[in-house]
Design a protein around this motif. Sequence first.
Motif, PDB file in Angstrom:
ATOM      1  N   LYS A 148      13.726  89.367  -1.150  1.00  0.00           N
ATOM      2  CA  LYS A 148      13.491  90.796  -1.016  1.00  0.00           C
ATOM      3  C   LYS A 148      14.699  91.489  -0.383  1.00  0.00           C
ATOM      4  CE  LYS A 148      10.081  94.040   0.876  1.00  0.00           C
ATOM      5  NZ  LYS A 148       8.843  94.157   1.685  1.00  0.00           N
ATOM      6  N   LYS A 149      15.068  92.624  -0.931  1.00  0.00           N
ATOM      7  CA  LYS A 149      16.165  93.435  -0.416  1.00  0.00           C
ATOM      8  C   LYS A 149      17.494  92.688  -0.402  1.00  0.00           C
ATOM      9  CE  LYS A 149      13.234  96.282   2.564  1.00  0.00           C
ATOM     10  NZ  LYS A 149      13.026  96.817   3.919  1.00  0.00           N
ATOM     11  N   SER A 150      17.765  91.936  -1.456  1.00  0.00           N
ATOM     12  CA  SER A 150      18.993  91.153  -1.445  1.00  0.00           C
ATOM     13  C   SER A 150      19.908  91.390  -2.634  1.00  0.00           C
ATOM     14  CB  SER A 150      18.661  89.655  -1.399  1.00  0.00           C
ATOM     15  OG  SER A 150      18.115  89.217  -2.632  1.00  0.00           O
ATOM     16  N   ARG A 180      25.265  89.776  -6.893  1.00  0.00           N
ATOM     17  CA  ARG A 180      24.950  88.890  -5.770  1.00  0.00           C
ATOM     18  C   ARG A 180      23.499  89.079  -5.364  1.00  0.00           C
ATOM     19  NH1 ARG A 180      30.514  90.346  -3.073  1.00  0.00           N
ATOM     20  NH2 ARG A 180      31.811  88.666  -3.900  1.00  0.00           N
ATOM     21  N   PHE A 181      22.861  87.994  -4.997  1.00  0.00           N
ATOM     22  CA  PHE A 181      21.471  88.066  -4.544  1.00  0.00           C
ATOM     23  C   PHE A 181      21.144  86.822  -3.737  1.00  0.00           C
ATOM     24  CE2 PHE A 181      21.720  86.322  -8.794  1.00  0.00           C
ATOM     25  CZ  PHE A 181      20.942  85.184  -8.766  1.00  0.00           C
ATOM     26  N   GLY A 182      20.043  86.900  -2.983  1.00  0.00           N
ATOM     27  CA  GLY A 182      19.555  85.764  -2.224  1.00  0.00           C
ATOM     28  C   GLY A 182      18.344  85.153  -2.899  1.00  0.00           C
ATOM     29  N   ASN A 203      22.568  82.065  -1.265  1.00  0.00           N
ATOM     30  CA  ASN A 203      23.202  83.218  -1.883  1.00  0.00           C
ATOM     31  C   ASN A 203      23.737  82.843  -3.256  1.00  0.00           C
ATOM     32  OD1 ASN A 203      22.876  84.899   0.483  1.00  0.00           O
ATOM     33  ND2 ASN A 203      24.473  83.657   1.422  1.00  0.00           N
ATOM     34  N   ALA A 204      23.636  83.773  -4.183  1.00  0.00           N
ATOM     35  CA  ALA A 204      24.045  83.512  -5.555  1.00  0.00           C
ATOM     36  C   ALA A 204      25.027  84.571  -6.031  1.00  0.00           C
ATOM     37  CB  ALA A 204      22.825  83.498  -6.468  1.00  0.00           C
ATOM     38  N   GLU A 205      25.924  84.163  -6.928  1.00  0.00           N
ATOM     39  CA  GLU A 205      26.887  85.072  -7.538  1.00  0.00           C
ATOM     40  C   GLU A 205      26.955  84.810  -9.037  1.00  0.00           C
ATOM     41  OE1 GLU A 205      30.705  84.535  -5.857  1.00  0.00           O
ATOM     42  OE2 GLU A 205      30.272  85.743  -4.076  1.00  0.00           O
ATOM     43  N   VAL A 206      27.034  85.871  -9.817  1.00  0.00           N
ATOM     44  CA  VAL A 206      27.274  85.764 -11.248  1.00  0.00           C
ATOM     45  C   VAL A 206      28.302  86.823 -11.608  1.00  0.00           C
ATOM     46  CG1 VAL A 206      26.289  85.808 -13.554  1.00  0.00           C
ATOM     47  CG2 VAL A 206      24.912  84.983 -11.652  1.00  0.00           C
ATOM     48  N   TYR A 254      21.896  97.588  -2.461  1.00  0.00           N
ATOM     49  CA  TYR A 254      20.745  98.375  -2.902  1.00  0.00           C
ATOM     50  C   TYR A 254      19.668  97.377  -3.252  1.00  0.00           C
ATOM     51  CZ  TYR A 254      18.279 102.345  -4.858  1.00  0.00           C
ATOM     52  OH  TYR A 254      17.400 103.340  -5.092  1.00  0.00           O
ATOM     53  N   TYR A 255      18.467  97.519  -2.671  1.00  0.00           N
ATOM     54  CA  TYR A 255      17.551  96.408  -2.649  1.00  0.00           C
ATOM     55  C   TYR A 255      16.312  96.619  -3.501  1.00  0.00           C
ATOM     56  CZ  TYR A 255      20.314  95.277   1.420  1.00  0.00           C
ATOM     57  OH  TYR A 255      21.338  94.988   2.248  1.00  0.00           O
ATOM     58  N   PHE A 256      15.788  95.488  -4.020  1.00  0.00           N
ATOM     59  CA  PHE A 256      14.504  95.519  -4.686  1.00  0.00           C
ATOM     60  C   PHE A 256      13.394  95.640  -3.646  1.00  0.00           C
ATOM     61  CE2 PHE A 256      15.922  92.901  -8.574  1.00  0.00           C
ATOM     62  CZ  PHE A 256      16.523  94.037  -9.068  1.00  0.00           C
ATOM     63  N   ASN A 257      12.241  96.132  -4.056  1.00  0.00           N
ATOM     64  CA  ASN A 257      11.109  96.299  -3.144  1.00  0.00           C
ATOM     65  C   ASN A 257      10.186  95.087  -3.135  1.00  0.00           C
ATOM     66  OD1 ASN A 257      11.824  98.899  -2.381  1.00  0.00           O
ATOM     67  ND2 ASN A 257      10.972  99.748  -4.257  1.00  0.00           N
ATOM     68  N   GLY A 258      10.400  94.168  -4.007  1.00  0.00           N
ATOM     69  CA  GLY A 258       9.520  93.005  -4.068  1.00  0.00           C
ATOM     70  C   GLY A 258      10.289  91.777  -4.470  1.00  0.00           C
ATOM     71  N   LYS A 259       9.568  90.720  -4.813  1.00  0.00           N
ATOM     72  CA  LYS A 259      10.177  89.463  -5.211  1.00  0.00           C
ATOM     73  C   LYS A 259       9.924  89.203  -6.682  1.00  0.00           C
ATOM     74  CE  LYS A 259       9.917  87.303  -0.670  1.00  0.00           C
ATOM     75  NZ  LYS A 259       9.444  86.130   0.086  1.00  0.00           N
TER      76      LYS A 259
END
Length: 427
Positions: free
Chosen positions: A277-279, A262-264, A240-243, A23-28
């Motif tokens: 974006k979208k990560s 997780r995110f980029g 790529n990141a994980e917490v 499920y992604y964010f719309n911006g940075k």
Amino acid sequence: MKYFFRILLTAVLAVATVFGVYYYFNGKLPINPLGETTSGFVTTVSKAPASELYASRTELARLKKQKITLYKSGKTIILRHDKKEFPFENWTSMLNAQEAPKIYCSDFDGDSVKEIIIRCEAGTEESTKEKVYDLYVLNPVDKEESDFNVLLISQETWHSVLDKSIVEELTQLKSNKKFLQFAMATKRTDINYNADSGLLLSAPSVAFARALQGETGSYLEINNWTMTKGIFTVDGDDINAEVEVLVYYKDVNYSQRLGKVRFGLDITEKNSFTIAKKSMYFAPDKAYRIADPRTQAQGNWEFKRNNSFSPKEPKQIQWMKYAFDLDSTLMEDTQDLGSVETDIKYIKSLVLRKNTLVITAADGCAFKADAVKSGDYSVTINRGGDNEYEISYSAKLNDNSTELTILFDKAYEESEVSSIDISYGSK
């Protein structure tokens, strides 16, 4: 230095199960890592050559092709690059730990000057007992490599980067304590909940996971939660990141490793980085996957399985293990369950509906109530798939213990169920 921080993160190891609810964010989200690390920049002006001053040394790591060797002499770290040597003070004492340091060298930022990254063991994460690492990033001040700027990147860097960029909230539904919901949003975005049920109404990113159960089968109540170390990897051009998310419950002394955020990351031209974006998404651990409670089946459906086997004498049903695939073209069928090793052979029928499973005992047979009292039962759908969920919520027996009803955690569409695994009691 457009790609400087992008590649430096290759030094951190991670083991990832790439599954989650995207499920992604719309911006940075702007992040400035230089202002977040607790250690910050350490500018070291080297005094090459250092050969005569540090003759007694121990080799720690080497990149043969790039002619780079890392040494330790007392409390001093010595970097030999080609024919030049550079001493550095006040580095971690764990550079000579059991796991040897690892060296990376490349023109990471595209400025025609190669940077050097040294990854070293920094201890273990208290909650997970996994190794964590510090990164020393050596950035040449000039093309002649007369000295380096040294940036220490520690595990604390990732905590502050994430926490200062977004809002994360982990809550438990008031109406159904089985459901935990993890929501994420930018600092400028509100996260709203239904006042009665506690169900999330709006957030840029949300995923659900299953709470732990107590000894009686009831779901535990959250006390607090935290996020542990951050781990970064590079896959091609993507960082790529994980917490990891840990949950603590009231009245118990253990925690739940619920899953991972997780995110980029994208790198900016100003040497900061942004969440791509979208990560961003939360990936529950496989053991705690759960369906989205916001979607509920509207229409009714039913499947009935009859048992043609008739017990010759009364039996007490105390242990059932039974699994089968659903055929969407059938509303009812009959099977001979007499050869099944568990007590499922002593039922008359089972009826599966959108929100319940009703199992009726064969004539003269009855269910032992211990499993209901202890919560020792489960219903799992879609075994082996990404949408494999344990869906039971509560169970009850009728007055004479001849009918067992297991209530599900939500109402499921028939198309959402491809297989069913039933477990009741212990052998």
